[in-house]
Design a protein around this motif. Sequence first.
Motif, mmCIF file in Angstrom:
data_model
loop_
_atom_site.group_PDB
_atom_site.id
_atom_site.type_symbol
_atom_site.label_atom_id
_atom_site.label_comp_id
_atom_site.label_asym_id
_atom_site.label_seq_id
_atom_site.Cartn_x
_atom_site.Cartn_y
_atom_site.Cartn_z
ATOM 1 N N LEU A 19 0.797 -1.317 -0.025
ATOM 2 C CA LEU A 19 -0.099 0.183 0.223
ATOM 3 C C LEU A 19 0.841 1.186 -0.057
ATOM 4 C CD1 LEU A 19 -2.882 -0.935 2.626
ATOM 5 C CD2 LEU A 19 -3.174 -0.798 -0.014
ATOM 6 N N ALA A 20 1.965 1.394 0.790
ATOM 7 C CA ALA A 20 2.944 2.459 0.732
ATOM 8 C C ALA A 20 3.438 2.482 -0.665
ATOM 9 C CB ALA A 20 3.896 2.346 1.744
ATOM 10 N N ARG A 21 3.756 1.583 -1.240
ATOM 11 C CA ARG A 21 4.496 1.539 -2.690
ATOM 12 C C ARG A 21 3.351 2.141 -3.525
ATOM 13 N NH1 ARG A 21 9.242 2.567 -3.344
ATOM 14 N NH2 ARG A 21 10.219 0.260 -2.774
ATOM 15 N N VAL A 22 2.403 1.737 -3.664
ATOM 16 C CA VAL A 22 1.363 2.155 -4.547
ATOM 17 C C VAL A 22 0.973 3.713 -4.129
ATOM 18 C CG1 VAL A 22 -1.078 1.787 -5.314
ATOM 19 C CG2 VAL A 22 0.811 -0.248 -5.038
ATOM 20 N N ASP A 23 0.615 4.032 -2.839
ATOM 21 C CA ASP A 23 0.538 5.497 -2.559
ATOM 22 C C ASP A 23 1.501 6.148 -3.129
ATOM 23 O OD1 ASP A 23 -1.883 4.666 -1.253
ATOM 24 O OD2 ASP A 23 -0.801 4.790 0.800
ATOM 25 N N GLU A 24 2.679 5.887 -3.156
ATOM 26 C CA GLU A 24 3.769 6.549 -3.426
ATOM 27 C C GLU A 24 3.732 6.853 -4.956
ATOM 28 O OE1 GLU A 24 8.658 6.398 -2.665
ATOM 29 O OE2 GLU A 24 7.679 4.837 -3.290
ATOM 30 N N ILE A 25 3.233 5.454 -5.866
ATOM 31 C CA ILE A 25 3.360 5.806 -7.221
ATOM 32 C C ILE A 25 2.158 6.607 -7.702
ATOM 33 C CG2 ILE A 25 2.441 4.346 -9.201
ATOM 34 C CD1 ILE A 25 4.250 2.176 -7.821
ATOM 35 N N GLU A 26 1.241 6.757 -6.881
ATOM 36 C CA GLU A 26 -0.075 7.619 -7.270
ATOM 37 C C GLU A 26 0.387 8.919 -6.954
ATOM 38 O OE1 GLU A 26 -4.690 7.586 -6.666
ATOM 39 O OE2 GLU A 26 -3.777 7.375 -4.790
ATOM 40 N N ARG A 27 1.194 9.101 -5.707
ATOM 41 C CA ARG A 27 1.505 10.709 -5.575
ATOM 42 C C ARG A 27 2.451 11.125 -6.457
ATOM 43 N NH1 ARG A 27 5.979 12.268 -3.512
ATOM 44 N NH2 ARG A 27 6.618 9.941 -2.815
ATOM 45 N N LEU A 28 3.482 10.262 -6.859
ATOM 46 C CA LEU A 28 4.252 10.803 -8.094
ATOM 47 C C LEU A 28 3.530 11.207 -9.509
ATOM 48 C CD1 LEU A 28 7.142 8.285 -7.424
ATOM 49 C CD2 LEU A 28 7.080 10.989 -6.966
ATOM 50 N N GLY A 29 2.239 10.723 -9.566
ATOM 51 C CA GLY A 29 1.442 11.281 -10.918
ATOM 52 C C GLY A 29 1.533 10.305 -11.823
ATOM 53 N N PRO A 43 -3.806 -11.122 -9.865
ATOM 54 C CA PRO A 43 -3.768 -9.791 -10.278
ATOM 55 C C PRO A 43 -5.092 -9.407 -10.041
ATOM 56 C CG PRO A 43 -3.709 -11.472 -12.235
ATOM 57 C CD PRO A 43 -3.538 -12.278 -10.991
ATOM 58 N N LEU A 44 -6.429 -10.098 -10.411
ATOM 59 C CA LEU A 44 -7.561 -9.189 -10.412
ATOM 60 C C LEU A 44 -7.883 -9.199 -8.782
ATOM 61 C CD1 LEU A 44 -9.227 -11.617 -12.869
ATOM 62 C CD2 LEU A 44 -8.907 -9.068 -13.253
ATOM 63 N N ALA A 45 -7.647 -10.144 -7.977
ATOM 64 C CA ALA A 45 -7.927 -9.723 -6.620
ATOM 65 C C ALA A 45 -7.117 -8.590 -5.853
ATOM 66 C CB ALA A 45 -7.768 -10.961 -5.764
ATOM 67 N N THR A 46 -5.730 -8.647 -6.664
ATOM 68 C CA THR A 46 -5.086 -7.671 -6.055
ATOM 69 C C THR A 46 -5.343 -6.274 -6.724
ATOM 70 O OG1 THR A 46 -3.223 -9.086 -5.900
ATOM 71 C CG2 THR A 46 -2.416 -6.842 -5.878
ATOM 72 N N ALA A 47 -5.983 -6.137 -7.845
ATOM 73 C CA ALA A 47 -6.302 -4.846 -8.385
ATOM 74 C C ALA A 47 -7.684 -4.297 -7.481
ATOM 75 C CB ALA A 47 -6.721 -5.327 -9.645
ATOM 76 N N GLY A 48 -8.697 -5.297 -7.112
ATOM 77 C CA GLY A 48 -9.600 -4.714 -6.402
ATOM 78 C C GLY A 48 -9.089 -4.275 -5.221
ATOM 79 N N PHE A 49 -8.201 -4.701 -4.435
ATOM 80 C CA PHE A 49 -7.721 -4.348 -3.110
ATOM 81 C C PHE A 49 -6.995 -2.868 -3.424
ATOM 82 C CE2 PHE A 49 -3.983 -4.043 -0.289
ATOM 83 C CZ PHE A 49 -4.671 -4.032 1.011
ATOM 84 N N LEU A 50 -6.196 -2.822 -4.315
ATOM 85 C CA LEU A 50 -5.631 -1.496 -4.646
ATOM 86 C C LEU A 50 -6.536 -0.427 -5.116
ATOM 87 C CD1 LEU A 50 -2.427 -2.836 -6.049
ATOM 88 C CD2 LEU A 50 -2.720 -2.065 -3.645
ATOM 89 N N LEU A 51 -7.461 -0.809 -5.849
ATOM 90 C CA LEU A 51 -8.401 0.163 -6.301
ATOM 91 C C LEU A 51 -9.377 0.788 -5.300
ATOM 92 C CD1 LEU A 51 -9.629 -1.546 -9.600
ATOM 93 C CD2 LEU A 51 -8.496 0.907 -9.387
ATOM 94 N N ALA A 52 -9.631 0.091 -4.320
ATOM 95 C CA ALA A 52 -10.445 0.339 -3.042
ATOM 96 C C ALA A 52 -9.462 1.150 -2.035
ATOM 97 C CB ALA A 52 -11.032 -0.770 -2.396
ATOM 98 N N ARG A 53 -8.091 1.370 -2.397
ATOM 99 C CA ARG A 53 -7.337 2.130 -1.483
ATOM 100 C C ARG A 53 -6.574 3.072 -1.878
ATOM 101 N NH1 ARG A 53 -8.615 -2.862 0.193
ATOM 102 N NH2 ARG A 53 -8.903 -3.297 2.481
ATOM 103 N N THR A 54 -6.846 3.519 -3.377
ATOM 104 C CA THR A 54 -6.380 4.708 -4.026
ATOM 105 C C THR A 54 -7.448 5.555 -4.442
ATOM 106 O OG1 THR A 54 -6.578 3.277 -5.984
ATOM 107 C CG2 THR A 54 -4.212 3.439 -4.786
ATOM 108 N N GLU A 55 -7.158 6.718 -4.950
ATOM 109 C CA GLU A 55 -8.141 7.753 -5.481
ATOM 110 C C GLU A 55 -8.230 8.027 -6.781
ATOM 111 O OE1 GLU A 55 -7.350 11.130 -2.909
ATOM 112 O OE2 GLU A 55 -8.026 10.050 -0.993
ATOM 113 N N ARG A 56 -6.828 7.993 -7.429
ATOM 114 C CA ARG A 56 -7.020 8.412 -8.916
ATOM 115 C C ARG A 56 -6.343 7.625 -9.831
ATOM 116 N NH1 ARG A 56 -3.167 9.750 -11.970
ATOM 117 N NH2 ARG A 56 -1.709 9.316 -10.264
#
Length: 288
Positions: A19-29, A43-56
């Motif tokens: 989550l910290a790494r993906v937040d960083e990737i999102e913050r970097l634009g 990958p599909l389960a992981t995508a769902g998890f990450l989509l629920a915890r990111t914004e953009r």
Amino acid sequence: MIQRAVLLMTDRYPRDALLARVDEIERLGFESLWLPETFGREPLATAGFLLARTERICVGTGIANVYVRDAHAMAQASRSLAELSGGRFLLGLGVSNAGMNAMRGHAWEPPLAKMKSFLDQLAAAAVQSPAPARPAPLHLAAHGPHLQKLGAARASGVITFLMPVQHARETRARIGAETELSVVVPFIAERDPVAARAKARAGLKLYTQLDYYRREWRALGFAEAEFADGGSDALIDALVAWGDADGLSARVAAFEREGATRVIVNPLALHAGPAASPRVLELLSPNS
């Protein structure tokens, strides 16, 4: 303007570190994050998890293997993720390779016929769930002309992996002007040629041994001898972008000139796990 995205191998990341790494990737634009399918996280389960915890950021499968799910299950997952994420899911599909599918217990079929059949079944799937405001764009992993032309006819875009700039030029000529072209390219933030090539050879050791990739590289003019010992300097330099910020950005620009619409950064160092430095992403950040 070309989109910049990231491919991330997530298997070595514990939940919170991921989550910290993906937040960083999102913050970097970065525009999107792509998740491969190997033998670790699904990958599909992981995508769902990450989509629920990111914004953009959009999240895509890079790629989901058409051998391991039937088309109706894939259609259900794609529609659900697109709807529940507000249209931030991207569906990347591919046939993977004969060896990996054999390890999963699947009999290999001719790639074009397999993908055509799967796309027909995908289109016919009657999924009874709320329709997403933005259906998931479909992208096909394709290196050769026949699969690429199928991608141009039946999908939003084509994805290539570990191919040089010359291949992007040939791909654009095959798929026409309207189809998106996403290129997955390894990037290393290293200015020293010897150190950069050593890191590249370590990261690409598996791929330089695979006949599927060698066949594509031979078609681009590389000789068989260039695949020995992890790859010749010329092969490594063609496949991997290395250098400082200007050098890395120059490779992105080269792909854009030849028709790529998205460069998916494959940051070799970050696949080692959460302790790896994100310097290559910082250098390539769309926000920088």
